[in-house]
Design a protein around this motif. Structure first.
Motif, PDB file in Angstrom:
ATOM      1  N   LEU A  29       0.639  -1.308  -0.013  1.00 23.23           N
ATOM      2  CA  LEU A  29       0.172  -0.051  -0.032  1.00 23.23           C
ATOM      3  C   LEU A  29       0.715   1.425  -0.107  1.00 23.23           C
ATOM      4  N   PRO A  30       1.933   1.417   0.744  1.00 23.66           N
ATOM      5  CA  PRO A  30       2.740   2.721   0.784  1.00 23.66           C
ATOM      6  C   PRO A  30       3.227   3.179  -0.766  1.00 23.66           C
ATOM      7  N   PHE A  31       3.444   1.833  -1.447  1.00 18.22           N
ATOM      8  CA  PHE A  31       4.138   2.260  -2.690  1.00 18.22           C
ATOM      9  C   PHE A  31       3.207   2.437  -3.800  1.00 18.22           C
ATOM     10  N   CYS A  32       1.926   1.654  -3.721  1.00 15.58           N
ATOM     11  CA  CYS A  32       1.038   1.674  -5.064  1.00 15.58           C
ATOM     12  C   CYS A  32      -0.177   2.396  -4.681  1.00 15.58           C
ATOM     13  N   GLY A  33      -0.608   2.536  -3.296  1.00 21.52           N
ATOM     14  CA  GLY A  33      -1.835   3.033  -2.944  1.00 21.52           C
ATOM     15  C   GLY A  33      -2.882   1.889  -3.142  1.00 21.52           C
ATOM     16  N   ASP A  34      -4.124   2.370  -2.904  1.00 22.31           N
ATOM     17  CA  ASP A  34      -5.255   1.164  -2.976  1.00 22.31           C
ATOM     18  C   ASP A  34      -6.144   1.556  -4.225  1.00 22.31           C
ATOM     19  N   ILE A  35      -6.968   0.820  -4.678  1.00 20.64           N
ATOM     20  CA  ILE A  35      -7.978   0.889  -5.810  1.00 20.64           C
ATOM     21  C   ILE A  35      -8.688   2.051  -5.721  1.00 20.64           C
ATOM     22  N   TYR A  36      -9.130   2.337  -4.681  1.00 21.78           N
ATOM     23  CA  TYR A  36     -10.102   3.440  -4.378  1.00 21.78           C
ATOM     24  C   TYR A  36      -9.291   4.853  -4.670  1.00 21.78           C
ATOM     25  N   CYS A  37      -8.196   4.883  -4.382  1.00 24.27           N
ATOM     26  CA  CYS A  37      -7.650   6.342  -4.596  1.00 24.27           C
ATOM     27  C   CYS A  37      -6.988   6.352  -6.071  1.00 24.27           C
ATOM     28  N   ALA A  38      -6.846   5.218  -6.641  1.00 28.15           N
ATOM     29  CA  ALA A  38      -6.481   5.390  -8.061  1.00 28.15           C
ATOM     30  C   ALA A  38      -7.501   5.665  -8.768  1.00 28.15           C
ATOM     31  N   LEU A  39      -8.984   5.044  -8.785  1.00 29.91           N
ATOM     32  CA  LEU A  39     -10.062   5.190  -9.353  1.00 29.91           C
ATOM     33  C   LEU A  39     -10.602   6.629  -9.112  1.00 29.91           C
ATOM     34  N   ASN A  40     -10.369   7.186  -7.880  1.00 30.02           N
ATOM     35  CA  ASN A  40     -10.912   8.404  -7.439  1.00 30.02           C
ATOM     36  C   ASN A  40     -10.345   9.400  -8.582  1.00 30.02           C
ATOM     37  N   SER A  41      -8.877   9.270  -8.931  1.00 31.82           N
ATOM     38  CA  SER A  41      -8.647  10.293  -9.637  1.00 31.82           C
ATOM     39  C   SER A  41      -9.248  10.299 -11.206  1.00 31.82           C
ATOM     40  N   LEU A  42      -9.916   8.977 -11.551  1.00 27.83           N
ATOM     41  CA  LEU A  42     -10.648   8.904 -12.820  1.00 27.83           C
ATOM     42  C   LEU A  42     -12.102   9.511 -12.711  1.00 27.83           C
ATOM     43  N   ARG A  43     -12.696   9.285 -11.380  1.00 29.03           N
ATOM     44  CA  ARG A  43     -14.070   9.351 -11.417  1.00 29.03           C
ATOM     45  C   ARG A  43     -14.441  10.646 -10.798  1.00 29.03           C
TER      46      ARG A  43
END
Length: 169
Positions: A29-43
């Protein structure tokens, strides 16, 4: 098993729901984050400078990544490149070559999104031994320091893109 790296916006509603449940190991998690944060930038705040891609294995999402271009390009990146962020392989699917499959398909996906780019760059924490091994093993080149991170400096890696690279996504 057939794998395809596809743009996020082409996923079916079911595939998007499946992607929402992607989880990495807690130590990642400290390196790649979670899917929620990644998808948040798109949504939440869509931007033409950010594109999401899912790796499908037999039409099931098993990995996800983001690519960025200006105006979302990090300060350390070359203006003619795209940058890779938030590469995540579902923890139940790790060790099956899906990270490598993402990297192999990435140049074609990046060129499809932005035909003018000349390469793909990323920054990686030197403490992230698994990621360093994955990228270097896939032919990425260490270009030196990107920026000061939580411990030491992030390394900047680059993958050149051949102009003849094409793939139907």
């Amino acid at each position: 098993m057939e794998t395809r790296l596809v743009p996020y916006e082409t996923l079916s509603m079911l595939q998007k729901q499946q992607l929402d449940s992607l989880q990495v190991h807690p130590e990642q998690l400290p390196f790649c984050g979670d899917i929620y944060c990644a998808l948040n930038s798109l949504r939440v705040n869509p931007n033409p400078g950010i594109k999401g891609f899912a790796l499908l294995a037999d039409d099931q999402p098993v990995a996800f990544l983001l690519l960025k271009r200006p105006p979302c390009l990090p300060h350390w990146a070359d203006e003619h490149s795209a940058t890779l962020h938030a590469l995540q392989v579902d923890r139940g699917q790790q060790g099956r070559g899906f990270g490598k499959a993402c990297l192999q398909a990435l140049p074609d996906a990046a060129l499809l999104a932005w035909p003018q780019i000349k390469g793909i760059e990323l920054s990686v924490d030197t403490e992230n031994v698994a990621a360093m091994g994955l990228y270097l093993g896939a032919g990425w080149v260490d270009c030196g320091e990107a920026y000061k991170a939580r411990v030491g400096y992030e390394r900047r890696l680059k993958c050149a893109i051949a102009e003849s690279t094409t793939l139907d996504l």
